[in-house]
Structures are given as C-alpha cells and as structure tokens.
Motif scaffolding. Structure first.
Motif, PDB file in Angstrom:
ATOM      1  N   SER A  33      10.331  -1.428 -43.222  1.00 32.95           N
ATOM      2  CA  SER A  33      10.018  -2.473 -44.175  1.00 32.95           C
ATOM      3  C   SER A  33      11.073  -3.384 -44.866  1.00 32.95           C
ATOM      4  O   SER A  33      10.961  -4.352 -45.344  1.00 32.95           O
ATOM      5  N   TRP A  34      12.228  -2.548 -45.396  1.00 29.88           N
ATOM      6  CA  TRP A  34      13.392  -3.115 -46.123  1.00 29.88           C
ATOM      7  C   TRP A  34      14.022  -4.082 -45.148  1.00 29.88           C
ATOM      8  O   TRP A  34      14.178  -5.261 -45.420  1.00 29.88           O
ATOM      9  N   GLN A  35      14.211  -3.798 -43.702  1.00 29.18           N
ATOM     10  CA  GLN A  35      14.857  -4.836 -42.818  1.00 29.18           C
ATOM     11  C   GLN A  35      13.768  -5.968 -42.631  1.00 29.18           C
ATOM     12  O   GLN A  35      14.522  -7.181 -42.400  1.00 29.18           O
ATOM     13  N   ARG A  36      12.462  -5.542 -42.471  1.00 30.58           N
ATOM     14  CA  ARG A  36      11.602  -6.812 -42.280  1.00 30.58           C
ATOM     15  C   ARG A  36      11.652  -7.606 -43.687  1.00 30.58           C
ATOM     16  O   ARG A  36      11.735  -8.991 -43.549  1.00 30.58           O
ATOM     17  N   ALA A  37      11.721  -7.149 -44.852  1.00 29.82           N
ATOM     18  CA  ALA A  37      11.744  -8.161 -45.908  1.00 29.82           C
ATOM     19  C   ALA A  37      12.923  -8.760 -46.068  1.00 29.82           C
ATOM     20  O   ALA A  37      12.949 -10.084 -46.403  1.00 29.82           O
ATOM     21  N   ARG A  38      14.192  -8.367 -45.389  1.00 29.75           N
ATOM     22  CA  ARG A  38      15.482  -9.013 -45.748  1.00 29.75           C
ATOM     23  C   ARG A  38      15.620 -10.252 -44.487  1.00 29.75           C
ATOM     24  O   ARG A  38      15.832 -11.390 -44.660  1.00 29.75           O
ATOM     25  N   MET A  39      14.699 -10.025 -43.303  1.00 37.60           N
ATOM     26  CA  MET A  39      14.661 -10.943 -42.476  1.00 37.60           C
ATOM     27  C   MET A  39      13.998 -11.830 -42.875  1.00 37.60           C
ATOM     28  O   MET A  39      14.144 -13.234 -42.572  1.00 37.60           O
ATOM     29  N   MET A  40      12.645 -11.628 -43.578  1.00 36.09           N
ATOM     30  CA  MET A  40      11.862 -12.905 -44.096  1.00 36.09           C
ATOM     31  C   MET A  40      12.491 -13.653 -45.057  1.00 36.09           C
ATOM     32  O   MET A  40      12.473 -14.758 -45.056  1.00 36.09           O
ATOM     33  N   TRP A  41      13.377 -12.844 -46.128  1.00 34.42           N
ATOM     34  CA  TRP A  41      13.979 -13.737 -47.101  1.00 34.42           C
ATOM     35  C   TRP A  41      15.085 -14.585 -46.436  1.00 34.42           C
ATOM     36  O   TRP A  41      15.272 -15.727 -46.764  1.00 34.42           O
ATOM     37  N   HIS A  42      15.673 -13.992 -45.186  1.00 35.01           N
ATOM     38  CA  HIS A  42      16.861 -14.967 -44.578  1.00 35.01           C
ATOM     39  C   HIS A  42      16.209 -16.189 -44.091  1.00 35.01           C
ATOM     40  O   HIS A  42      16.590 -17.234 -43.836  1.00 35.01           O
ATOM     41  N   PHE A  43      14.982 -16.020 -43.339  1.00 28.89           N
ATOM     42  CA  PHE A  43      14.417 -17.246 -42.683  1.00 28.89           C
ATOM     43  C   PHE A  43      14.010 -18.112 -43.629  1.00 28.89           C
ATOM     44  O   PHE A  43      13.967 -19.344 -43.442  1.00 28.89           O
ATOM     45  N   PHE A  44      13.789 -17.843 -44.941  1.00 27.41           N
ATOM     46  CA  PHE A  44      13.484 -18.907 -46.026  1.00 27.41           C
ATOM     47  C   PHE A  44      14.652 -20.032 -46.285  1.00 27.41           C
ATOM     48  O   PHE A  44      14.342 -20.936 -46.654  1.00 27.41           O
ATOM     49  N   PHE A  45      15.962 -19.433 -45.787  1.00 26.57           N
ATOM     50  CA  PHE A  45      17.190 -20.404 -46.070  1.00 26.57           C
ATOM     51  C   PHE A  45      17.806 -20.672 -44.819  1.00 26.57           C
ATOM     52  O   PHE A  45      18.489 -21.844 -44.831  1.00 26.57           O
ATOM     53  N   CYS A  46      17.594 -20.056 -43.753  1.00 29.64           N
ATOM     54  CA  CYS A  46      17.932 -20.420 -42.459  1.00 29.64           C
ATOM     55  C   CYS A  46      17.175 -20.642 -41.460  1.00 29.64           C
ATOM     56  O   CYS A  46      16.546 -19.772 -40.683  1.00 29.64           O
ATOM     57  N   LEU A  47      17.146 -21.965 -41.333  1.00 31.33           N
ATOM     58  CA  LEU A  47      16.060 -22.517 -40.276  1.00 31.33           C
ATOM     59  C   LEU A  47      16.568 -22.172 -38.621  1.00 31.33           C
ATOM     60  O   LEU A  47      15.925 -21.972 -37.823  1.00 31.33           O
ATOM     61  N   THR A  48      17.919 -21.954 -38.299  1.00 29.65           N
ATOM     62  CA  THR A  48      18.427 -21.579 -37.166  1.00 29.65           C
ATOM     63  C   THR A  48      17.755 -20.333 -36.867  1.00 29.65           C
ATOM     64  O   THR A  48      17.349 -19.993 -35.650  1.00 29.65           O
ATOM     65  N   CYS A  49      17.893 -19.065 -37.590  1.00 31.24           N
ATOM     66  CA  CYS A  49      17.559 -18.011 -37.353  1.00 31.24           C
ATOM     67  C   CYS A  49      15.926 -17.807 -37.266  1.00 31.24           C
ATOM     68  O   CYS A  49      15.080 -17.154 -36.521  1.00 31.24           O
ATOM     69  N   LYS A  50      15.229 -18.597 -38.362  1.00 33.65           N
ATOM     70  CA  LYS A  50      13.832 -18.641 -38.243  1.00 33.65           C
ATOM     71  C   LYS A  50      13.287 -19.320 -36.726  1.00 33.65           C
ATOM     72  O   LYS A  50      12.300 -18.841 -36.012  1.00 33.65           O
ATOM     73  N   SER A  51      14.118 -20.571 -36.288  1.00 33.13           N
ATOM     74  CA  SER A  51      13.604 -20.736 -35.071  1.00 33.13           C
ATOM     75  C   SER A  51      14.015 -19.737 -34.049  1.00 33.13           C
ATOM     76  O   SER A  51      13.015 -19.719 -32.975  1.00 33.13           O
ATOM     77  N   TYR A  52      15.130 -19.241 -33.852  1.00 33.66           N
ATOM     78  CA  TYR A  52      15.436 -18.164 -32.774  1.00 33.66           C
ATOM     79  C   TYR A  52      14.039 -17.149 -32.894  1.00 33.66           C
ATOM     80  O   TYR A  52      13.741 -16.715 -31.723  1.00 33.66           O
ATOM     81  N   SER A  53      13.712 -16.729 -34.048  1.00 32.68           N
ATOM     82  CA  SER A  53      12.512 -15.635 -34.280  1.00 32.68           C
ATOM     83  C   SER A  53      11.375 -16.347 -33.485  1.00 32.68           C
ATOM     84  O   SER A  53      10.634 -15.462 -32.848  1.00 32.68           O
ATOM     85  N   LYS A  54      10.904 -17.620 -33.693  1.00 30.53           N
ATOM     86  CA  LYS A  54       9.777 -18.097 -33.172  1.00 30.53           C
ATOM     87  C   LYS A  54       9.833 -18.078 -31.609  1.00 30.53           C
ATOM     88  O   LYS A  54       8.975 -17.920 -30.680  1.00 30.53           O
ATOM     89  N   LYS A  55      11.195 -18.723 -31.210  1.00 25.98           N
ATOM     90  CA  LYS A  55      11.367 -18.617 -29.698  1.00 25.98           C
ATOM     91  C   LYS A  55      11.343 -17.104 -29.017  1.00 25.98           C
ATOM     92  O   LYS A  55      10.717 -16.967 -28.044  1.00 25.98           O
ATOM     93  N   ASN A  56      11.792 -16.277 -29.715  1.00 25.25           N
ATOM     94  CA  ASN A  56      11.908 -14.980 -29.414  1.00 25.25           C
ATOM     95  C   ASN A  56      10.599 -14.224 -29.083  1.00 25.25           C
ATOM     96  O   ASN A  56       9.960 -13.640 -28.062  1.00 25.25           O
ATOM     97  N   SER A  57       9.825 -14.583 -30.243  1.00 26.88           N
ATOM     98  CA  SER A  57       8.184 -14.378 -30.024  1.00 26.88           C
ATOM     99  C   SER A  57       7.434 -14.755 -28.831  1.00 26.88           C
ATOM    100  O   SER A  57       6.649 -14.190 -28.346  1.00 26.88           O
ATOM    101  N   LYS A  58       7.779 -16.287 -28.651  1.00 25.82           N
ATOM    102  CA  LYS A  58       7.026 -16.843 -27.611  1.00 25.82           C
ATOM    103  C   LYS A  58       7.314 -16.409 -26.507  1.00 25.82           C
ATOM    104  O   LYS A  58       6.446 -16.036 -25.524  1.00 25.82           O
ATOM    105  N   LEU A  59       8.509 -15.888 -26.077  1.00 28.66           N
ATOM    106  CA  LEU A  59       9.207 -15.352 -24.876  1.00 28.66           C
ATOM    107  C   LEU A  59       8.553 -13.861 -24.640  1.00 28.66           C
ATOM    108  O   LEU A  59       8.155 -13.577 -23.568  1.00 28.66           O
ATOM    109  N   SER A  60       8.677 -13.116 -25.765  1.00 32.49           N
ATOM    110  CA  SER A  60       8.094 -11.534 -25.614  1.00 32.49           C
ATOM    111  C   SER A  60       6.684 -11.970 -25.067  1.00 32.49           C
ATOM    112  O   SER A  60       6.221 -11.300 -24.432  1.00 32.49           O
ATOM    113  N   GLU A  61       5.854 -12.871 -25.928  1.00 34.53           N
ATOM    114  CA  GLU A  61       4.358 -13.060 -25.590  1.00 34.53           C
ATOM    115  C   GLU A  61       4.175 -13.503 -24.267  1.00 34.53           C
ATOM    116  O   GLU A  61       3.311 -12.941 -23.492  1.00 34.53           O
ATOM    117  N   SER A  62       5.126 -14.221 -23.631  1.00 27.34           N
ATOM    118  CA  SER A  62       4.829 -15.100 -21.999  1.00 27.34           C
ATOM    119  C   SER A  62       5.068 -13.600 -21.232  1.00 27.34           C
ATOM    120  O   SER A  62       4.604 -13.789 -20.203  1.00 27.34           O
TER     121      SER A  62
END
Length: 84
Positions: free
Chosen positions: A28-57
């Motif tokens: 949960s601490w790592q997940r919270a850190r990740m979400m906080w980072h996404f608030f400021f870093c659009l590059t990592c947020k975009s990576y996460s979305k693309k990674n989720s789409k790839l995993s789902e596919s």
C-alpha cells in the motif's frame, strides 16, 4: 553522505512499482507513492496507462507458452536438423 534528489531515479522506481502492480506485487505504501508521483509526472502516468492496456490485451488474447517438455523436444529436433 547526503543523497541528492534525482528525478530519473524516482521515475525508475515508480516504473518498477508500476510493473509490479500489474501482478499485485506492491504494498500500500508503494502504491500511494506511485499515485503521488503520477500527480506530478505525466510521463510515468502515461507509461502506467499504456502498461495496463498492454496487460489487458494479453489477458484477452489468451496467449499460452510452451510447456518445458515441449520446449526440450523442439530444441532436440532443431539440433538434429542442424547436424545434417
């Protein structure tokens, strides 16, 4: 020795958390850190979305891999053909 903040190192950690979260391997601490980072870093947020789409596919495609004994058999057959 004092560590200096390096955004690249921070992004590398977040990407690792992102990859691990796809398999439920983050706390949960790592997940919270990740979400906080996404608030400021659009590059990592975009990576996460693309990674989720790839995993789902991949899940939807129902891909499967060879069983270990099947792989050994293929390697054996390829070895026989290269000897001839």
């Amino acid at each position: 020795m004092e560590k200096k903040y390096n955004p690249k190192n921070s992004c590398e950690k977040i990407i690792l958390y992102c990859d691990r979260s796809q398999y439920g391997e983050v706390g949960s601490w790592q997940r919270a850190r990740m979400m906080w980072h996404f608030f400021f870093c659009l590059t990592c947020k975009s990576y996460s979305k693309k990674n989720s789409k790839l995993s789902e596919s991949i899940k939807k495609s129902k891909l499967s891999s060879l069983k270990p004994n099947e792989m050994v058999e293929i390697k054996r057959k390829l070895g026989e053909k290269s000897d001839k």
